[in-house]
Design a protein around this motif. Structure first.
Motif, mmCIF file in Angstrom:
data_model
loop_
_atom_site.group_PDB
_atom_site.id
_atom_site.type_symbol
_atom_site.label_atom_id
_atom_site.label_comp_id
_atom_site.label_asym_id
_atom_site.label_seq_id
_atom_site.Cartn_x
_atom_site.Cartn_y
_atom_site.Cartn_z
ATOM 1 N N LEU A 127 0.851 -1.391 -0.169
ATOM 2 C CA LEU A 127 0.144 -0.381 -0.604
ATOM 3 C C LEU A 127 1.278 1.113 -0.145
ATOM 4 C CD1 LEU A 127 -2.636 1.602 0.222
ATOM 5 C CD2 LEU A 127 -2.670 1.385 3.069
ATOM 6 N N ASP A 181 2.413 1.864 -3.290
ATOM 7 C CA ASP A 181 1.633 2.064 -4.317
ATOM 8 C C ASP A 181 1.080 2.948 -4.859
ATOM 9 O OD1 ASP A 181 2.178 -0.468 -6.006
ATOM 10 O OD2 ASP A 181 -0.407 -1.085 -5.268
ATOM 11 N N PHE A 182 0.773 3.520 -3.254
ATOM 12 C CA PHE A 182 0.722 5.234 -2.615
ATOM 13 C C PHE A 182 1.469 6.238 -2.869
ATOM 14 C CE2 PHE A 182 0.111 9.087 0.454
ATOM 15 C CZ PHE A 182 -1.457 9.657 -0.638
ATOM 16 N N VAL A 236 -3.955 0.449 -3.885
ATOM 17 C CA VAL A 236 -4.727 1.534 -3.643
ATOM 18 C C VAL A 236 -5.504 1.364 -3.971
ATOM 19 C CG1 VAL A 236 -4.669 3.690 -4.215
ATOM 20 C CG2 VAL A 236 -2.376 3.213 -3.448
ATOM 21 N N GLN A 237 -6.414 0.675 -5.036
ATOM 22 C CA GLN A 237 -6.928 0.842 -5.671
ATOM 23 C C GLN A 237 -8.485 0.315 -5.017
ATOM 24 O OE1 GLN A 237 -5.868 -1.134 -9.934
ATOM 25 N NE2 GLN A 237 -7.489 1.031 -10.773
#
Length: 203
Positions: A103, A106-107, A126-127
């Motif tokens: 997370l 990806d963030f 994130v999605q």
């Protein structure tokens, strides 16, 4: 002798049922938010109101009718979406596992504009978190909405949410979270237009 050719079927990113649920949900949210803002203006929780041009219903009674219509569409469509996701195994397959390390990775990539979108059938962390938030937020919207609509008929739910007045605040905050998601979602669609095509034609 001609060599036989084989046509490869295009990979379906979003099945038909998912696309139908998505667009019905978009319609329901548009109706509920616009009419909800008109209802809010009749008895504001805070020291502001929404511009009348952005509301739906024309007056309180009309807004309530629109809101109830959107409520049934939002609720039934949401139940169908959840049930298919759960019993088809899609919920576990698409949204798990969730890794705090992934997370953060990806963030940071999203903030730098370097989040990969080549494979639309795969959700980055994130999605996953964003869509799980929407599911949870939708449940909160429905529960708080039921307390506001039928407070006497749902006494246990009313008490769990801290009473009628508190349910109004929870409903407002949940609506704000949903609107915030939609704004970010639309920005991402503008940045990656092929995601819109996938939701329209499935691939």
């Amino acid at each position: 002798m001609d060599t036989p050719t084989f046509q490869v079927k295009p990979i379906i990113v979003h099945p038909m049922w998912l696309r139908i649920c998505h667009w019905l949900n978009a319609l329901a949210m548009l109706v509920m938010v616009a009419s909800g803002w008109r209802i809010y203006n009749a008895s504001p929780l805070f020291n502001f109101t929404f511009p009348a041009e952005l509301t739906l219903g024309g007056w309180l009674g009309g807004a309530l009718q629109w809101h109830f219509a959107g409520m049934w569409l939002f609720g039934i469509n949401g139940v169908v979406y959840l049930l298919i996701n759960i019993f088809s195994g899609r919920l576990k397959r698409k949204f798990w596992p969730l890794s705090p390390r992934e997370l953060i990775k990806d963030f940071v990539a999203a903030l730098r504009g370097k989040l990969a979108h080549e494979d639309l059938s795969h959700y980055n962390t994130v999605q996953k978190l964003a869509y799980l938030f929407v599911i949870f937020d939708g449940i909160i919207l429905v529960c708080s909405g039921l307390v506001i609509w039928k407070s006497v008929q749902f006494p246990l739910l009313r008490e769990l949410l801290g009473g009628y007045d508190n349910a109004r605040f929870i409903h407002f905050y949940a609506m704000s979270g949903m609107v915030g998601f939609v704004v970010i979602h639309l920005i991402m669609v503008a940045l990656v237009p092929k995601t819109l095509l996938a939701m329209l034609r499935g691939r």
